[in-house]
Scaffold this motif. Sequence first.
Motif, PDB file in Angstrom:
ATOM      1  N   VAL A   1       1.131  12.451   1.841  1.00 53.29           N
ATOM      2  CA  VAL A   1       0.294  11.372   2.408  1.00 53.29           C
ATOM      3  C   VAL A   1       0.331  10.165   1.466  1.00 53.29           C
ATOM      4  CG1 VAL A   1      -2.082  10.678   2.976  1.00 53.29           C
ATOM      5  CG2 VAL A   1      -1.208  12.880   3.783  1.00 53.29           C
ATOM      6  N   GLU A   2       0.211  10.412   0.153  1.00 54.40           N
ATOM      7  CA  GLU A   2       0.280   9.306  -0.816  1.00 54.40           C
ATOM      8  C   GLU A   2       1.618   8.574  -0.723  1.00 54.40           C
ATOM      9  OE1 GLU A   2      -2.047   7.749  -2.772  1.00 54.40           O
ATOM     10  OE2 GLU A   2      -3.189   9.118  -1.525  1.00 54.40           O
ATOM     11  N   ALA A   3       2.700   9.360  -0.595  1.00 57.13           N
ATOM     12  CA  ALA A   3       4.034   8.746  -0.496  1.00 57.13           C
ATOM     13  C   ALA A   3       4.126   7.919   0.791  1.00 57.13           C
ATOM     14  CB  ALA A   3       5.116   9.830  -0.517  1.00 57.13           C
ATOM     15  N   ALA A   4       3.514   8.442   1.872  1.00 61.64           N
ATOM     16  CA  ALA A   4       3.559   7.713   3.155  1.00 61.64           C
ATOM     17  C   ALA A   4       2.778   6.404   3.054  1.00 61.64           C
ATOM     18  CB  ALA A   4       2.994   8.592   4.274  1.00 61.64           C
ATOM     19  N   VAL A   5       1.672   6.423   2.314  1.00 57.06           N
ATOM     20  CA  VAL A   5       0.870   5.197   2.135  1.00 57.06           C
ATOM     21  C   VAL A   5       1.698   4.164   1.371  1.00 57.06           C
ATOM     22  CG1 VAL A   5      -1.159   4.246   0.934  1.00 57.06           C
ATOM     23  CG2 VAL A   5      -1.362   6.366   2.272  1.00 57.06           C
ATOM     24  N   ARG A   6       2.290   4.590   0.272  1.00 57.87           N
ATOM     25  CA  ARG A   6       3.060   3.656  -0.565  1.00 57.87           C
ATOM     26  C   ARG A   6       4.290   3.132   0.176  1.00 57.87           C
ATOM     27  NH1 ARG A   6       4.161   6.912  -4.576  1.00 57.87           N
ATOM     28  NH2 ARG A   6       6.320   7.270  -3.973  1.00 57.87           N
ATOM     29  N   GLU A   7       5.033   4.069   0.762  1.00 62.68           N
ATOM     30  CA  GLU A   7       6.245   3.668   1.478  1.00 62.68           C
ATOM     31  C   GLU A   7       5.908   2.867   2.737  1.00 62.68           C
ATOM     32  OE1 GLU A   7       9.053   3.698  -0.500  1.00 62.68           O
ATOM     33  OE2 GLU A   7      10.115   4.495   1.234  1.00 62.68           O
TER      34      GLU A   7
ATOM     35  N   PRO B   1      -7.460  -1.659  -2.745  1.00 66.92           N
ATOM     36  CA  PRO B   1      -7.969  -0.278  -2.695  1.00 66.92           C
ATOM     37  C   PRO B   1      -8.524   0.069  -1.312  1.00 66.92           C
ATOM     38  CG  PRO B   1      -8.795  -1.416  -4.651  1.00 66.92           C
ATOM     39  CD  PRO B   1      -8.148  -2.461  -3.787  1.00 66.92           C
ATOM     40  N   VAL B   2      -9.133  -0.914  -0.643  1.00 65.73           N
ATOM     41  CA  VAL B   2      -9.686  -0.674   0.707  1.00 65.73           C
ATOM     42  C   VAL B   2      -8.533  -0.414   1.678  1.00 65.73           C
ATOM     43  CG1 VAL B   2     -10.987  -1.712   2.617  1.00 65.73           C
ATOM     44  CG2 VAL B   2     -11.704  -2.107   0.250  1.00 65.73           C
ATOM     45  N   ALA B   3      -7.521  -1.253   1.608  1.00 63.98           N
ATOM     46  CA  ALA B   3      -6.382  -1.104   2.521  1.00 63.98           C
ATOM     47  C   ALA B   3      -5.701   0.247   2.336  1.00 63.98           C
ATOM     48  CB  ALA B   3      -5.386  -2.238   2.276  1.00 63.98           C
ATOM     49  N   ARG B   4      -5.510   0.638   1.082  1.00 59.54           N
ATOM     50  CA  ARG B   4      -4.853   1.931   0.815  1.00 59.54           C
ATOM     51  C   ARG B   4      -5.699   3.078   1.358  1.00 59.54           C
ATOM     52  NH1 ARG B   4      -2.602  -0.237  -4.269  1.00 59.54           N
ATOM     53  NH2 ARG B   4      -4.695  -0.056  -5.119  1.00 59.54           N
ATOM     54  N   GLU B   5      -7.015   2.972   1.188  1.00 54.54           N
ATOM     55  CA  GLU B   5      -7.894   4.049   1.659  1.00 54.54           C
ATOM     56  C   GLU B   5      -7.887   4.132   3.190  1.00 54.54           C
ATOM     57  OE1 GLU B   5      -9.129   6.297  -0.224  1.00 54.54           O
ATOM     58  OE2 GLU B   5     -10.438   7.320   1.200  1.00 54.54           O
ATOM     59  N   GLU B   6      -7.837   2.971   3.853  1.00 51.60           N
ATOM     60  CA  GLU B   6      -7.791   2.959   5.324  1.00 51.60           C
ATOM     61  C   GLU B   6      -6.519   3.657   5.806  1.00 51.60           C
ATOM     62  OE1 GLU B   6     -10.038  -1.237   6.449  1.00 51.60           O
ATOM     63  OE2 GLU B   6      -8.018  -1.315   5.715  1.00 51.60           O
TER      64      GLU B   6
END
Length: 398
Positions: free
Chosen positions: A277-283, A355-360
Amino acid sequence: MWAANPRLGLLVSGARLAPPIVRVPRLGWVVRDPSLIRALLVDHRSTSLLGEGGVGHLWSQVLGDWVDELFDGRGHHSLRTRARDLFTDAAARELVGPAAQPVVAVLHSRLRAGQPVDVADLARVLVGRIVVAMLGLDPAALAPGTGTTAGGHPSADGWDVYRHVFGRGEELAALALGTQSDTTLSDSTVEQARSILLELTAGVPEAYRSSPESTLLGRCRTLGVTEQEATGLASLLLVAGTETAASAISRTAALLADTGQAARLSAASGPHRDALVEAAVREGLRVTTPAPVIGRHVTDDVRVGGRRLRAGDRVLALTYVANTAPGALDLDRPYLPENRHLWFGAGRHLCLGAPVAREELRRMVGALADAGPWTVVEREPARGVLIPTYRRLVVGPS
Ligand code: HEM
């Protein structure tokens, strides 16, 4: 990209074949190299977002010259420093968790029940809910007539007020289409922008007076930020914090499905699932780069990439081209130091809401991962918008 704005599609395609920095008649300096973009964005002596070419120029025409101090002057530094604790990872989790929960639950339960669901619509609702909660606005005051009760509880189908806020923000941003070669707005465009903002910020005075310090407007009050400045800040957030994040969510979902990596996410569990999930957020953020262009005004002569930029020139930093050059969305792609966070800009204007965008995005991708295998069943791009996105992205169990 092409559907949102054909001129943007053309610019992006052309720039891929162009030198890292090139002067284009009528546009100014077009930069596509990540290191050169970063060098320009962190060089606050030679570049500014105020003045022809920068987004601050648009805001000052709509809100008045006084925003210059708040958006790029001493007021900017002071406000960012004093509001820092509202924009940490922990604060973002606290804000996004409760506001996202009902939306994420709909996504999850519909897919689990074997029903299709429009991720683009839910993304718009989600970002609307979050920006309203962050500011401490009363949803009922935002869009009278959309049937939402005080307290933000949904009426008819639920969340029309947030769709309305999003739609008005999208309309406002679309007024900036065509400013790639000239950021001077016509009188009628300024009038339209002002009337949208008047409506969107109607609840600001009340929230400024009565919201708790945990909200941005409540904090503005206790920091001594004037009501007029707080209204300017709210205007910025209602636009900057909505379209970009919704675009990242729906386009990341589509890319996961299109590249066959959604199935991998759905099959994973435990720490492996969290890492994916973290990789999907970053990518997802890298490959979508929802703010595809960052404009700057050159305030002092400067040499960049072997070229001499003169005071008064304008710069178009093509972050989308820079960030997508390494290749397609890939959950196994290692960290790319050159592109690090460049989707959020760089330097003193680095996205405050990162940080808000990443959390969303994390919440929505997480819900998709947990809902079992799914696929895109219907899609329609948004046309004539500043931030490329989907109008509809219906996903269903696969
Ligand atoms: C995926 C979602 C997002 C992306 C890609 C994004 C991108 C950016 C970029 C590139 C900038 C720098 C613009 C420049 O240098 O001219 C920026 C600034 C900003 N963003 Fe975001 N943004 C996102 C979400 C958000 C959210 C959710 C919020 C607030 C809740 C937000 C608030 C801001 C603010 C206040 C600024 C101005 C910062 C300053 O000038 O100091 N953004 N954003």
